[in-house]
Design an enzyme around this catalytic site. Structure first.
Site, mmCIF file in Angstrom:
data_model
loop_
_atom_site.group_PDB
_atom_site.id
_atom_site.type_symbol
_atom_site.label_atom_id
_atom_site.label_comp_id
_atom_site.label_asym_id
_atom_site.label_seq_id
_atom_site.Cartn_x
_atom_site.Cartn_y
_atom_site.Cartn_z
ATOM 1 N N THR A 102 82.150 115.979 115.579
ATOM 2 C CA THR A 102 80.950 116.811 115.481
ATOM 3 C C THR A 102 80.369 117.130 116.850
ATOM 4 O OG1 THR A 102 80.399 115.980 113.268
ATOM 5 C CG2 THR A 102 78.592 116.912 114.557
ATOM 6 N N SER A 141 82.590 124.040 109.183
ATOM 7 C CA SER A 141 82.200 122.643 109.329
ATOM 8 C C SER A 141 83.025 122.065 110.469
ATOM 9 C CB SER A 141 82.476 121.870 108.040
ATOM 10 O OG SER A 141 82.473 120.469 108.264
ATOM 11 N N THR A 142 82.512 121.024 111.091
ATOM 12 C CA THR A 142 83.349 120.307 112.064
ATOM 13 C C THR A 142 84.691 119.928 111.442
ATOM 14 O OG1 THR A 142 81.483 119.399 113.303
ATOM 15 C CG2 THR A 142 83.539 118.154 113.377
ATOM 16 N N ASN A 143 84.668 119.637 110.146
ATOM 17 C CA ASN A 143 85.846 119.067 109.510
ATOM 18 C C ASN A 143 86.983 120.061 109.285
ATOM 19 O OD1 ASN A 143 84.172 116.891 109.499
ATOM 20 N ND2 ASN A 143 83.729 116.959 107.296
ATOM 21 N N THR A 188 129.111 99.215 129.712
ATOM 22 C CA THR A 188 128.464 98.908 128.436
ATOM 23 C C THR A 188 127.945 97.484 128.519
ATOM 24 O OG1 THR A 188 130.576 98.187 127.463
ATOM 25 C CG2 THR A 188 129.935 100.479 127.100
ATOM 26 N N SER A 319 107.577 99.716 151.393
ATOM 27 C CA SER A 319 107.031 98.381 151.530
ATOM 28 C C SER A 319 106.067 98.311 152.703
ATOM 29 C CB SER A 319 108.159 97.363 151.740
ATOM 30 O OG SER A 319 107.637 96.066 152.009
ATOM 31 N N SER A 320 105.049 97.476 152.555
ATOM 32 C CA SER A 320 104.104 97.245 153.648
ATOM 33 C C SER A 320 104.578 96.128 154.565
ATOM 34 C CB SER A 320 102.724 96.899 153.077
ATOM 35 O OG SER A 320 102.803 95.690 152.324
ATOM 36 N N LYS A 325 112.521 99.895 153.859
ATOM 37 C CA LYS A 325 112.723 99.814 152.406
ATOM 38 C C LYS A 325 112.213 101.089 151.736
ATOM 39 C CE LYS A 325 112.316 96.487 148.640
ATOM 40 N NZ LYS A 325 111.878 97.341 147.533
#
Length: 465
Positions: A102, A141-143, A188, A319-320, A325
């Protein structure tokens, strides 16, 4: 101080910003539902869907003599502007809300009414001349408005996602052609299997996307049945005879989509089955995309201690602390998108199940979940294509070396030697570190020509038919 105007609802008077296109009902909803911080205006498909429904309703009411030409023209002009992208910042209520949508419907009614008032030369809030409920929401209607708007929105979202998936499918298909000659070991259960080409592997990724695009398009057909004209519970109270058919016809014409009125409006008003189905297809797409990205991460693992059969493009430092990397960040992002889509599907499932009697009150969270899933998947597909798949490089020398030493080659000797003897050759090759062809030749079981024929790339990677 900010200028305000006073508006009234059943709870009393409330001041709203004078320059706002929304009104008192929207203001109360904003205060009541500060949940996600994401307003409905952030989902353009939904806003356009709402405007299309309101425009179709106004035209139907005009056709039936309920709405005068001046008001109809103003309302439809306002809706056309919104569908073209205007005033989306005025759709400010949170997508998660009580009231079965609504608040969203009233936000749309107020924005459209106030813009229509401006077009008629009047001040915002001058509802005696054009009212959000009496005129913009006439026969509705909202519905019936809210679910129909979601349907209209999702049909647009399907087009966007399908295009993004086609873009990604084409990227994989190009790589399949590029890698067609690269022989490699298939696997697999993460164990060595029989040979294949890298082109076949990437071709399968493309085919999976094509299959899922077809399923998505099939599911979109369910969204074309709408309950517009049902009003509150499906009985059509306050909608005149002929309104449902006219409103639906106008909606189809405005959107260019063949919307149809549901055969049973009572059923359609309470049944979110189409949303459940579409959500399930989105989950299918997400799961298979994530599986593909898991494969890309495995195939590119390394660069020295993994499979290392392909390299993904480096898009940022990984990477820090570890110099040099580079991580598979784009596939990782797609997999996380998949997790959110799977979670959103669960939200849709629970919300659909929780509906009671003649209405499902939880369609707002369904709308949010589906809107979010479509948006995330669409972005993920395009990013995966452009920032990952297009730049993938193969390492044929690594793949060829592994094929030459693969125990899986023994499978190709089954037709010549039988399963038992081929197993013995495979075991000896594994135990001694020699190749399957060498063991077979040393045992005198096959001639060199027979071995070459049995293990030729053309025979090893032929597709069954």
């Amino acid at each position: 101080m900010t200028k305000t105007r006073s508006e009234h609802d059943l709870l009393g008077d409330l001041e709203v910003p004078a320059d706002a296109y929304w009104g008192v009902h929207t203001a109360r909803a904003v205060a009541n539902f500060p949940v996600t911080g994401t307003p409905i205006g952030r989902f353009p498909f939904l806003v356009r869907g709402l405007a299309a429904v309101k425009q179709a309703a106004a035209l139907a009411n005009r056709d039936l003599g309920l709405l005068d030409a001046a008001r109809c023209d103003a309302i439809t002009a306002a809706c056309a502007e919104i569908r073209a992208g205007a005033l989306h910042d005025q759709f400010v209520v949170d997508l998660i809300q009580g009231g079965a949508g609504t608040s969203t419907n009233m936000n749309a009614n107020e924005v459209i009414a106030n813009r229509a008032l401006e077009l008629l030369g009047h001040e915002k809030g001058d509802y005696a001349r054009l009212h959000p409920n009496d005129h913009v929401n006439m026969s509705q209607s909202t519905n019936d408005v809210y679910p129909t708007a979601i349907n209209a929105a999702l049909t647009e979202a399907v087009d966007e996602l399908e295009a993004a998936m086609a873009h990604l499918e084409a990227a994989f298909a190009r790589k399949a052609a590029q890698f067609a000659a690269h022989l490699k070991v298939g696997r697999t259960q993460l164990q060595d299997a029989v040979p294949m080409t890298l082109g076949q592997e990437f071709g399968a990724f493309a085919v999976m996307l094509g299959e899922d695009r077809a399923r998505l398009r099939e599911s979109a057909a369910l969204l074309l049945e709408v309950n517009l004209g049902a009003t509150a519970i499906g009985t059509g109270l306050n909608a005149p005879a002929g309104y449902a058919a006219r409103a639906c016809a106008h909606l189809a014409e405005l959107t260019g989509r063949p919307f149809v009125t549901a055969a049973d409006l009572v059923e359609a008003t309470q049944d979110p089955g189409a949303f459940v189905h579409v959500s399930g297809v989105l989950k299918r797409i997400a799961i298979k995309l994530s599986k593909t990205c898991n494969d890309l991460r495995l195939l590119s693992s390394g660069p020295r201690a993994g499979l290392g059969e392909i390299s993904l493009p480096a898009v940022q430092a990984g990477s820090s602390i570890m110099p040099g990397k580079v991580n598979p960040v784009i596939p990782e992002m797609v997999t996380q998108v998949a997790y959110t889509v799977i979670a959103d599907d669960l939200a849709v499932t629970l919300a659909a199940e929780a509906g009671q009697l003649q209405l499902n009150a939880f369609e707002p969270v369904i709308a949010r979940a589906l809107s979010q899933s479509f948006a995330h998947l669409t972005a993920a597909c395009r990013l995966l294509a452009d920032r990952c798949v297009d730049g993938i490089e193969a390492h044929p020398e690594i793949m060829a070396e592994r094929v030459a030493s693969s125990i899986g080659l023994a499978t190709a000797l089954n037709p010549l030697l039988g399963y038992r003897m081929a197993t013995e050759i495979a075991q000896e090759a594994l135990r001694t570190g020699r190749s399957v062809p060498d063991v077979a030749l040393e045992r005198g079981l096959l001639t060199p020509d027979e071995v070459r024929a049995a293990l030729s790339p053309e025979r090893l990677v032929v597709s069954g038919g």
